[in-house]
Design an enzyme around this catalytic site. Structure first.
Site, PDB file in Angstrom:
ATOM      1  N   ARG A  23       1.150-124.515  60.932  1.00 38.07           N
ATOM      2  CA  ARG A  23       0.461-125.302  60.812  1.00 38.07           C
ATOM      3  C   ARG A  23      -0.585-125.648  61.699  1.00 38.07           C
ATOM      4  NH1 ARG A  23       5.467-128.121  59.040  1.00 38.07           N
ATOM      5  NH2 ARG A  23       5.931-127.269  57.258  1.00 38.07           N
ATOM      6  N   ARG A  27      -1.773-132.415  60.885  1.00 34.19           N
ATOM      7  CA  ARG A  27      -1.466-134.209  61.511  1.00 34.19           C
ATOM      8  C   ARG A  27      -2.276-134.463  62.836  1.00 34.19           C
ATOM      9  NH1 ARG A  27       4.821-135.108  58.468  1.00 34.19           N
ATOM     10  NH2 ARG A  27       4.098-133.067  59.435  1.00 34.19           N
ATOM     11  N   ARG A  36      -6.702-137.245  55.204  1.00 38.74           N
ATOM     12  CA  ARG A  36      -5.416-137.267  53.694  1.00 38.74           C
ATOM     13  C   ARG A  36      -4.972-138.939  54.197  1.00 38.74           C
ATOM     14  NH1 ARG A  36      -1.579-138.441  52.425  1.00 38.74           N
ATOM     15  NH2 ARG A  36       0.422-137.151  53.654  1.00 38.74           N
ATOM     16  N   TYR A 139      15.241-124.963  48.845  1.00 34.05           N
ATOM     17  CA  TYR A 139      14.464-126.656  48.563  1.00 34.05           C
ATOM     18  C   TYR A 139      14.810-126.959  47.277  1.00 34.05           C
ATOM     19  CZ  TYR A 139      12.881-126.905  52.862  1.00 34.05           C
ATOM     20  OH  TYR A 139      12.110-127.251  54.881  1.00 34.05           O
TER      21      TYR A 139
HETATM   22  O1  CP3 Z   1       0.690-123.321  58.947  1.00 33.82           O
HETATM   23  C1  CP3 Z   1      -0.799-123.914  58.373  1.00 33.82           C
HETATM   24  O2  CP3 Z   1      -1.877-124.534  58.287  1.00 33.82           O
HETATM   25  C2  CP3 Z   1      -0.758-123.882  56.588  1.00 33.82           C
HETATM   26  C3  CP3 Z   1      -0.180-124.597  55.922  1.00 33.82           C
HETATM   27  C4  CP3 Z   1       0.840-124.554  55.871  1.00 33.82           C
HETATM   28  C5  CP3 Z   1       1.688-125.717  55.721  1.00 33.82           C
HETATM   29  N1  CP3 Z   1       3.104-125.670  55.942  1.00 33.82           N
HETATM   30  C6  CP3 Z   1       0.662-126.700  55.330  1.00 33.82           C
HETATM   31  C7  CP3 Z   1       1.852-128.525  55.208  1.00 33.82           C
HETATM   32  C8  CP3 Z   1       2.805-123.493  55.944  1.00 33.82           C
HETATM   33  C9  CP3 Z   1       1.671-121.724  55.930  1.00 33.82           C
HETATM   34  C10 CP3 Z   1       3.506-124.178  55.339  1.00 33.82           C
HETATM   35  C11 CP3 Z   1       4.592-123.445  55.376  1.00 33.82           C
HETATM   36  C12 CP3 Z   1       5.440-124.464  54.836  1.00 33.82           C
HETATM   37  N2  CP3 Z   1       5.961-125.618  54.039  1.00 33.82           N
HETATM   38  C13 CP3 Z   1       7.735-123.824  55.291  1.00 33.82           C
HETATM   39  C14 CP3 Z   1       7.691-122.845  56.140  1.00 33.82           C
HETATM   40  C15 CP3 Z   1       7.377-123.313  57.804  1.00 33.82           C
HETATM   41  C16 CP3 Z   1       8.119-123.943  58.545  1.00 33.82           C
HETATM   42  O3  CP3 Z   1       8.037-124.794  58.644  1.00 33.82           O
HETATM   43  O4  CP3 Z   1       9.684-123.266  58.900  1.00 33.82           O
HETATM   44  C17 CP3 Z   1       8.075-125.170  54.825  1.00 33.82           C
HETATM   45  C18 CP3 Z   1       9.414-125.074  55.824  1.00 33.82           C
HETATM   46  C19 CP3 Z   1       7.468-125.937  53.891  1.00 33.82           C
HETATM   47  C20 CP3 Z   1       8.339-127.374  53.317  1.00 33.82           C
HETATM   48  C21 CP3 Z   1       7.284-128.603  54.068  1.00 33.82           C
HETATM   49  N3  CP3 Z   1       5.507-128.725  53.874  1.00 33.82           N
HETATM   50  C22 CP3 Z   1       7.942-129.675  54.178  1.00 33.82           C
HETATM   51  C23 CP3 Z   1       9.717-129.949  54.377  1.00 33.82           C
HETATM   52  C24 CP3 Z   1       6.982-130.531  54.423  1.00 33.82           C
HETATM   53  C25 CP3 Z   1       7.564-131.827  55.366  1.00 33.82           C
HETATM   54  C26 CP3 Z   1       7.172-131.863  56.507  1.00 33.82           C
HETATM   55  C27 CP3 Z   1       6.711-132.028  57.338  1.00 33.82           C
HETATM   56  O5  CP3 Z   1       6.271-130.931  58.418  1.00 33.82           O
HETATM   57  O6  CP3 Z   1       5.590-133.050  56.682  1.00 33.82           O
HETATM   58  C28 CP3 Z   1       6.145-130.068  54.451  1.00 33.82           C
HETATM   59  C29 CP3 Z   1       4.086-130.440  55.009  1.00 33.82           C
HETATM   60  C30 CP3 Z   1       3.283-130.202  54.633  1.00 33.82           C
HETATM   61  N4  CP3 Z   1       2.940-128.898  55.270  1.00 33.82           N
HETATM   62  C31 CP3 Z   1       2.083-130.455  55.753  1.00 33.82           C
HETATM   63  C32 CP3 Z   1       1.204-129.799  56.242  1.00 33.82           C
HETATM   64  C33 CP3 Z   1       0.101-129.732  56.803  1.00 33.82           C
HETATM   65  C34 CP3 Z   1       2.785-132.351  56.518  1.00 33.82           C
HETATM   66  C35 CP3 Z   1       2.017-133.029  54.480  1.00 33.82           C
HETATM   67  C36 CP3 Z   1       0.760-133.973  55.654  1.00 33.82           C
HETATM   68  O7  CP3 Z   1       1.498-134.523  55.673  1.00 33.82           O
HETATM   69  O8  CP3 Z   1      -0.168-134.308  55.288  1.00 33.82           O
END
Ligand code: CP3
Length: 313
Positions: A23, A27, A36, A139
């Site tokens: 990540r 954020r 964003r 999911y």
């Molecule tokens: O790592 C990186 O920077 C690359 C991009 C990336 C994101 N999500 C961006 C993201 C990657 C590789 C993921 C993986 C991901 N997404 C997983 C596996 C890793 C882990 O965290 O266990 C999972 C389960 C998800 C699903 C997901 N995406 C959820 C449940 C959420 C909402 C919860 C949260 O953290 O906000 C996201 C959103 C998400 N994915 C954001 C980002 C940057 C936040 C989006 C925002 O608020 O702008």
């Protein structure tokens, strides 16, 4: 292109461990929050120019040794007609379609387009990714063999498409698989993850498997022969690394919460990890899970500089 990361993935000797963090384009970054404020998450992910810009942010600011494609593991569900609802402050929810839909993987072509743009400008290797079939189906609330099969096949095509576009490495996030009970892990997670890894291996692109709780199923993950295994912060990485064959790299596993607090708690933990891992070829410095929105930017800056000035003896 700087290839420290790819060398470490091959367990070759490197002058210092490479670092990237899960990540890293998220954020905690003010530049990301500014983007964003103007665009939805979906818009950022679906627009190759914007996704390229976001992927670059942490590379340009901190100089990480690898970039990870800006996207999400849930985009694959679009192929089955799911809509991703992004609820501010609450996270992501998938909304199922009223009838069954099966779109070809080409409908995710914005992803390889982003990869092609990134390959023109990135100074470091690019990691493509997808979710593990179990985690994605969880999911989607579709944990049946039929759906696990469909998601596995779609993920195979999706990763191949990323390889064709130029991804230098691939990470499979089976984030929730490690927390399954043994019987469930062996029936609804491992067989599909194994099929995915086996299908992608002939491409020659190194694969990193990350599960939270990967240490619980270590021998099963080793048997898949990935290039690397990622570990969460529940384990002592140097202890675990002793059980991983020397041709498989290990990635991890700093507690992400340490980046939210003072340097006085962060520094000893980083030193502990670096010291413990210094003789292990194939160590990739990362967090044990994604960086949190509350992480302090100056801590991330310090961490990258600190790891990058190490010397392996
Ligand atoms: O790592 C990186 O920077 C690359 C991009 C990336 C994101 N999500 C961006 C993201 C990657 C590789 C993921 C993986 C991901 N997404 C997983 C596996 C890793 C882990 O965290 O266990 C999972 C389960 C998800 C699903 C997901 N995406 C959820 C449940 C959420 C909402 C919860 C949260 O953290 O906000 C996201 C959103 C998400 N994915 C954001 C980002 C940057 C936040 C989006 C925002 O608020 O702008």
């Amino acid at each position: 292109m700087q290839d420290l990361f790819l060398k470490a993935l091959r367990c070759e000797k490197v002058p210092r461990p490479p670092i990237w963090i899960m990540r890293q384009a998220g954020r905690y970054l003010p530049e990301y929050r500014a983007l964003r404020a103007r665009h939805s998450f979906q818009k950022l992910v679906h627009t190759p120019e914007l996704a390229t810009q976001v992927t670059h942010l942490p590379i340009d600011r901190f100089g990480f040794d690898a970039a990870i494609l800006f996207s999400d593991i849930l985009v694959i569900a679009e192929l089955f007609g799911y809509e991703i609802d992004f609820i501010e402050g609450k996270g992501m929810k998938l909304r199922a379609p009223s009838q069954e839909i099966d779109l070809p993987v080409e409908s995710l072509r914005y992803v390889p387009e982003t990869i092609r743009l990134l390959k023109k400008t990135l100074p470091v290797p690019l990691i493509g990714f997808c979710g593990g079939p179990y985690t994605v189906c969880k999911y989607m609330e579709r944990l049946t063999p039929k759906w696990l099969d469909k998601v596995t096949e779609a993920s195979i095509s999706y990763l191949k498409m990323q390889v064709d576009a130029g991804a230098d490495a691939l990470q499979i996030f089976d984030s929730w698989a490690g927390h399954l009970e043994p019987h469930d892990f062996h029936t609804i997670a491992l067989p599909y993850l194994a099929r995915l890894v086996k299908a992608i291996k002939p491409t020659g692109v190194p694969i990193i498997i990350f599960c939270r709780g990967s240490h619980r199923y270590l021998s099963e993950l080793i048997a898949l022969e990935p290039a690397a295994i990622g570990f969460d912060y529940e384990v002592d990485l140097s202890e675990i690394a002793k059980q991983v064959p020397s041709h498989i790299a290990v990635q991890g596993n700093l507690n992400p919460e340490l980046l939210n607090g003072p340097l006085s708690s962060l520094e000893p933990a980083v030193n502990y990890l670096l010291d413990a891992m210094q003789d292990r070829p194939g160590f990739i410095f990362n967090l044990g899970h994604g960086i949190e929105p509350l992480a302090r930017i100056e801590n991330v800056q310090w961490l990258v500089e600190y790891v990058q000035k190490q010397k392996v003896h």
